[in-house]
Design an enzyme around this catalytic site. Structure first.
Site, mmCIF file in Angstrom:
data_model
loop_
_atom_site.group_PDB
_atom_site.id
_atom_site.type_symbol
_atom_site.label_atom_id
_atom_site.label_comp_id
_atom_site.label_asym_id
_atom_site.label_seq_id
_atom_site.Cartn_x
_atom_site.Cartn_y
_atom_site.Cartn_z
ATOM 1 N N GLY A 1 2.894 -1.171 4.306
ATOM 2 C CA GLY A 1 2.923 0.255 3.990
ATOM 3 C C GLY A 1 4.345 0.698 3.711
ATOM 4 N N GLY A 2 4.980 1.296 4.720
ATOM 5 C CA GLY A 2 6.304 1.901 4.565
ATOM 6 C C GLY A 2 7.321 1.034 3.837
ATOM 7 N N ASN B 1 0.870 -1.180 0.000
ATOM 8 C CA ASN B 1 0.000 0.000 0.000
ATOM 9 C C ASN B 1 0.904 1.226 0.000
ATOM 10 O OD1 ASN B 1 -1.781 2.053 0.484
ATOM 11 N ND2 ASN B 1 -2.469 1.314 2.489
ATOM 12 N N TRP B 2 0.996 1.863 -1.165
ATOM 13 C CA TRP B 2 1.929 2.996 -1.300
ATOM 14 C C TRP B 2 1.386 4.266 -0.654
ATOM 15 C CZ3 TRP B 2 3.558 2.533 -7.222
ATOM 16 C CH2 TRP B 2 4.277 1.351 -7.396
ATOM 17 N N LYS B 3 0.142 4.240 -0.218
ATOM 18 C CA LYS B 3 -0.497 5.420 0.409
ATOM 19 C C LYS B 3 -0.251 6.652 -0.457
ATOM 20 C CE LYS B 3 -0.258 3.105 4.824
ATOM 21 N NZ LYS B 3 -0.156 3.175 6.273
ATOM 22 N N SER C 1 3.532 -2.232 10.321
ATOM 23 C CA SER C 1 4.988 -2.276 10.510
ATOM 24 C C SER C 1 5.615 -3.620 10.135
ATOM 25 C CB SER C 1 5.351 -1.877 11.943
ATOM 26 O OG SER C 1 4.907 -0.558 12.213
ATOM 27 N N HIS D 1 -9.626 0.766 5.055
ATOM 28 C CA HIS D 1 -8.345 1.027 5.721
ATOM 29 C C HIS D 1 -8.577 1.974 6.904
ATOM 30 C CE1 HIS D 1 -4.278 2.276 6.524
ATOM 31 N NE2 HIS D 1 -3.868 1.231 5.834
ATOM 32 N N GLU E 1 -6.959 4.373 8.010
ATOM 33 C CA GLU E 1 -6.735 5.805 7.731
ATOM 34 C C GLU E 1 -7.964 6.425 7.081
ATOM 35 O OE1 GLU E 1 -3.039 5.300 5.638
ATOM 36 O OE2 GLU E 1 -2.089 4.707 7.519
ATOM 37 N N GLU F 1 -5.230 -5.276 10.516
ATOM 38 C CA GLU F 1 -4.241 -4.221 10.739
ATOM 39 C C GLU F 1 -4.549 -3.517 12.059
ATOM 40 O OE1 GLU F 1 -2.273 -2.773 6.874
ATOM 41 O OE2 GLU F 1 -4.102 -1.632 7.078
ATOM 42 N N GLY G 1 2.509 2.169 10.880
ATOM 43 C CA GLY G 1 3.444 3.275 10.735
ATOM 44 C C GLY G 1 4.130 3.677 12.035
HETATM 45 P P1 13P Z 1 3.019 0.306 7.724
HETATM 46 O O1 13P Z 1 3.569 -0.977 7.104
HETATM 47 O O2 13P Z 1 3.760 1.522 7.252
HETATM 48 O O3 13P Z 1 2.891 0.198 9.194
HETATM 49 O O4 13P Z 1 1.529 0.465 7.147
HETATM 50 C C1 13P Z 1 0.652 -0.589 7.221
HETATM 51 C C2 13P Z 1 -0.550 -0.246 6.447
HETATM 52 O O5 13P Z 1 -1.302 0.639 6.805
HETATM 53 C C3 13P Z 1 -0.797 -0.995 5.195
HETATM 54 O O6 13P Z 1 -2.063 -0.741 4.700
#
Ligand code: 13P
Length: 250
Positions: free
Chosen positions: A232-233, A9-11, A211, A94, A96, A166, A172
């Protein structure tokens, strides 16, 4: 036997150039693992990433999808539009989006249904806040999020769905749920689905997100009910993402 899957997930953490570089790195370095891999760019970059991924083993997904099929919904992207660009997956719910864009259990269920109707695979994200984990209400929270979609779409729609657990406190933050903590919730999710349909519950891929890194992926993936990761990251570096992808032992 379930196939394993990692989804990046590149956000909103990429631009035109870094998206190109990342895709080049992924295509060049992709090992021939017996697992699935997908990336979810921001909507705007989906057409170009889609072109680059043609004839590769890397699948494409979106980070969200509209609650309606078409109409006067300024700024929204419909599931059929994603299909036009060869998306296979769409993340729905998600945390967020739940926290910052007013997504509710109802709108998440609508998005899930839109994905199913367009033959996209929804990646349904669920997970508890830190205070909910500390209060001991993790299972209750996850069950409520899942039941809202089950009631709206029915168990059969989970034949073509993925679930991502999640925990919000792990996203994050560098705080990962331990493999045992994650496994406990994954098993709970599978059991909840099994009450409605044993076969679907056994077949569905349940990903862990929060993470995930090359350093913790192997321990997570060794758990019997963890079928991969939503990253994510660490999906923004080809090297890290491919290391995670190569961490499956089963
Ligand atoms: P991180 O891997 O940066 O914690 O993000 C997880 C995430 O929200 C994937 O959708």
């Amino acid at each position: 036997m379930r196939r394993n899957l990692v989804v990046g997930n590149w956000k909103m953490k990429i631009n035109h150039q870094s998206a190109q570089d990342l895709i080049d790195g992924l295509i060049e370095g992709l090992p021939s693992e017996d697992a699935d891999i997908a990336v979810c760019p921001p909507y705007l970059y989906i057409p170009e990433v889609s072109q680059r991924l043609a004839n590769t083993a890397i699948e494409l997904g979106a980070q969200n999808v509209a609650t309606h099929q078409e109409g006067a919904y300024t700024g929204e992207i419909a599931a059929v539009m994603l299909k036009d660009f060869n998306c296979k997956y769409a993340i729905v719910g998600h945390s967020e989006r739940r926290a910052n864009y007013a997504d509710t259990d109802t709108t998440v269920a609508q998005r899930f249904q839109q994905a199913i109707d367009a033959d996209l695979i929804p990646v349904l994200a669920v997970g508890e806040l830190l205070e909910q984990r500390e209060n001991g209400t993790t299972f209750e929270v996850v069950a409520k999020q899942l039941n809202a979609v089950l009631e709206f779409s029915g168990i059969d729609s989970f034949k073509n769905a993925v679930i991502a657990y999640e925990p919000v406190w792990a996203i994050g933050t560098g705080l990962t749920a331990s493999a045992e903590q994650a496994q406990e919730v994954h098993l709970f999710i599978r059991q909840l689905l099994a009450e409605k349909n044993q076969q679907i519950a056994e077949k569905i891929q349940i990903l862990y997100g929060g993470s995930v890194k090359p350093q913790n992926a192997e321990a997570l993936f060794a758990m019997p009910d963890i079928d991969g990761a939503l990253v994510g990251g660490d999906s923004l570096s080809a090297d890290s993402f491919l290391k995670i992808y190569s961490s499956f032992q089963k």
